[in-house]
Design a protein around this motif. Sequence first.
Motif, PDB file in Angstrom:
ATOM      1  N   HIS A 128     -39.131  -0.469 -58.388  1.00  0.00           N
ATOM      2  CA  HIS A 128     -39.195  -1.572 -58.209  1.00  0.00           C
ATOM      3  C   HIS A 128     -39.309  -2.491 -57.150  1.00  0.00           C
ATOM      4  O   HIS A 128     -38.369  -2.853 -56.027  1.00  0.00           O
ATOM      5  CB  HIS A 128     -38.533  -2.130 -59.234  1.00  0.00           C
ATOM      6  N   ILE A 155     -38.773  -5.771 -56.919  1.00  0.00           N
ATOM      7  CA  ILE A 155     -37.699  -6.410 -57.486  1.00  0.00           C
ATOM      8  C   ILE A 155     -37.078  -5.792 -56.248  1.00  0.00           C
ATOM      9  O   ILE A 155     -35.939  -6.368 -55.115  1.00  0.00           O
ATOM     10  CB  ILE A 155     -37.167  -7.101 -58.208  1.00  0.00           C
ATOM     11  N   ASP A 176     -36.360  -6.684 -51.134  1.00  0.00           N
ATOM     12  CA  ASP A 176     -34.727  -6.751 -50.579  1.00  0.00           C
ATOM     13  C   ASP A 176     -33.850  -6.174 -50.669  1.00  0.00           C
ATOM     14  O   ASP A 176     -33.047  -6.400 -51.324  1.00  0.00           O
ATOM     15  CB  ASP A 176     -34.562  -8.661 -50.670  1.00  0.00           C
ATOM     16  N   PHE A 191     -31.856 -11.287 -55.030  1.00  0.00           N
ATOM     17  CA  PHE A 191     -33.011 -10.992 -53.963  1.00  0.00           C
ATOM     18  C   PHE A 191     -33.577 -12.006 -53.403  1.00  0.00           C
ATOM     19  O   PHE A 191     -33.700 -13.323 -53.786  1.00  0.00           O
ATOM     20  CB  PHE A 191     -34.294 -10.387 -54.717  1.00  0.00           C
ATOM     21  N   SER A 192     -34.998 -11.337 -52.339  1.00  0.00           N
ATOM     22  CA  SER A 192     -35.393 -13.165 -51.791  1.00  0.00           C
ATOM     23  C   SER A 192     -36.276 -12.409 -51.399  1.00  0.00           C
ATOM     24  O   SER A 192     -37.052 -11.068 -51.520  1.00  0.00           O
ATOM     25  CB  SER A 192     -34.933 -13.351 -50.906  1.00  0.00           C
ATOM     26  N   SER A 193     -38.226 -12.934 -50.839  1.00  0.00           N
ATOM     27  CA  SER A 193     -38.863 -12.221 -49.852  1.00  0.00           C
ATOM     28  C   SER A 193     -39.964 -11.238 -50.499  1.00  0.00           C
ATOM     29  O   SER A 193     -40.571 -10.690 -49.642  1.00  0.00           O
ATOM     30  CB  SER A 193     -38.082 -10.931 -48.745  1.00  0.00           C
ATOM     31  N   TYR A 194     -39.683 -11.441 -51.997  1.00  0.00           N
ATOM     32  CA  TYR A 194     -40.784 -10.886 -52.877  1.00  0.00           C
ATOM     33  C   TYR A 194     -42.039 -11.225 -52.378  1.00  0.00           C
ATOM     34  O   TYR A 194     -43.023 -10.313 -52.468  1.00  0.00           O
ATOM     35  CB  TYR A 194     -40.496 -11.880 -54.133  1.00  0.00           C
ATOM     36  N   GLN A 195     -42.635 -12.235 -51.704  1.00  0.00           N
ATOM     37  CA  GLN A 195     -43.981 -12.807 -51.477  1.00  0.00           C
ATOM     38  C   GLN A 195     -44.342 -12.057 -49.648  1.00  0.00           C
ATOM     39  O   GLN A 195     -45.665 -12.296 -49.503  1.00  0.00           O
ATOM     40  CB  GLN A 195     -44.486 -14.043 -51.251  1.00  0.00           C
ATOM     41  N   ARG A 196     -43.368 -11.762 -49.293  1.00  0.00           N
ATOM     42  CA  ARG A 196     -43.208 -11.244 -47.812  1.00  0.00           C
ATOM     43  C   ARG A 196     -43.626  -8.937 -48.101  1.00  0.00           C
ATOM     44  O   ARG A 196     -43.001  -8.714 -48.019  1.00  0.00           O
ATOM     45  CB  ARG A 196     -42.164 -11.186 -47.500  1.00  0.00           C
ATOM     46  N   THR A 235     -45.781  -6.418 -53.616  1.00  0.00           N
ATOM     47  CA  THR A 235     -45.879  -7.126 -55.063  1.00  0.00           C
ATOM     48  C   THR A 235     -46.052  -6.255 -55.997  1.00  0.00           C
ATOM     49  O   THR A 235     -47.538  -5.429 -55.747  1.00  0.00           O
ATOM     50  CB  THR A 235     -46.272  -8.296 -55.146  1.00  0.00           C
ATOM     51  N   PHE A 236     -46.441  -6.516 -57.476  1.00  0.00           N
ATOM     52  CA  PHE A 236     -46.674  -6.149 -58.531  1.00  0.00           C
ATOM     53  C   PHE A 236     -48.265  -6.446 -58.582  1.00  0.00           C
ATOM     54  O   PHE A 236     -48.888  -5.890 -58.708  1.00  0.00           O
ATOM     55  CB  PHE A 236     -46.329  -7.151 -59.599  1.00  0.00           C
ATOM     56  N   SER A 237     -48.675  -7.582 -58.114  1.00  0.00           N
ATOM     57  CA  SER A 237     -49.295  -8.025 -58.158  1.00  0.00           C
ATOM     58  C   SER A 237     -51.050  -6.857 -57.223  1.00  0.00           C
ATOM     59  O   SER A 237     -51.839  -6.562 -57.028  1.00  0.00           O
ATOM     60  CB  SER A 237     -50.351  -9.569 -58.194  1.00  0.00           C
TER      61      SER A 237
END
Lengths: 239, 239
Positions: free
Chosen positions: A144, A146, A150, A164-169, A188-190
């Motif tokens: 997943h 998420i 991280d 967690f962190s850094s989802y958009q990296r 990412t999901f998108s």
Amino acid sequence: MPMNIYDNEEFFRSYVKLREGLNYNDLLETPAMLSLIDDIRGKEILDIGCGFGKTDRTFIELGARRVRGMDISEKMIEKAKAENMAEGIEYSVMPAGRLQDIDGLYDIVYSSLCFHYIEDFGKLISDIHSKLRPGGMLLFSQEHPITTADYEGGFSEDSRRYTFSSYQREGTRVSEWFVDGVVTYHRTFSTIITEIVRRGFRIDTVLEPKPSESAIRMLPRIEREYEKPSFLIVKSYKN
Amino acid sequence: MPMNIYDNEEFFRSYVKLREGLNYNDLLETPAMLSLIDDIRGKEILDIGCGFGKTDRTFIELGARRVRGMDISEKMIEKAKAENMAEGIEYSVMPAGRLQDIDGLYDIVYSSLCFHYIEDFGKLISDIHSKLRPGGMLLFSQEHPITTADYEGGFSEDSRRYTFSSYQREGTRVSEWFVDGVVTYHRTFSTIITEIVRRGFRIDTVLEPKPSESAIRMLPRIEREYEKPSFLIVKSYKN
């Protein structure tokens, strides 16, 4: 060089042990994946990252006409040939990046927990598109987003909260899983959904599987999946 | 009774103040939403949860033929009529649950940060489907599922990490936002995407917007969006 941690002796031993006990794959991911296959009878299936080939034998038992299992790991394919061979199955040592070398067209491309090891997701999806018959199905699971965001994150001691962190990296993640230096790719999901659409598929179902009550009885710590899912499953059809 | 916190005096005052300063909507969400509209010229647009109507006036300025803005809040519609009226715009006080009372068909249904207030997501999407012309576009944003999962979660003090729980427990969430008792509904990614498909739409784009460098210069704390996104945007077309 594509990631092939599965041929590391130490990793392979630990992984085999993991899969022999009660595990998230058998209790959560595989049943969810199989529940999304409409009708397997007479179908030709390509399994990317087939591992031990356990699911490939299931496909044949459920009526598939032909299954091709490919995996980057020689050890995996060796074990698949030894334990899960059946009429209609062919196993090959081959990384996902060499999909274009495979001949023929398939009705279903199936891939369990492999895509997060692949660096170029767009190329992978395009390659799969070219191996599917019109209207063919791509069904895959991966870690997943998420989770892949991280690996230094994790559950609180009481398993009630996840940090967690850094989802958009997006990009490379290096973690420790039995051995040091396991490389995965965070998307990412998108990005995942939009790439699949852009490469010529129609999204049908997205599933983040939840453990059943019986799974929780068998493996109590799997209950923490209610706080944060481990798997993302996407079912789509070639336009 | 559908959620209408926006007619609470104290909430409304605080919200107006928020939207007058530098904010996530203007710096992040609205630009991302507008970037996904292909061509607005000559289109008829229905805006669900239109608020002050600022975007509706933008639609007309960009060439839309007709815009209908609806919002559950009388105060919002009053402000929209006073500040963002233009030829071709009609504003009405109306909850999303009464979409079936609206006459005519639209080319675009637009909704900004409203759907997380709606309890019955499936009905909402079906109602929207019936108000769109064939091939019409549904474009909406909502609070990101990682955010709606757990309003008691949040960023670490240094804004580098985010903690949450309960992602797989869908349903009502009660939080404090300016006032106590704001009710929203948590749904997972998979529920959101799969419901849209089931109700007759084709997913086109999923976007979790990232702040631009200029947005970060103007509002430094928006940088933490890189750790955990606030918004989910979905663009889809009626089949």
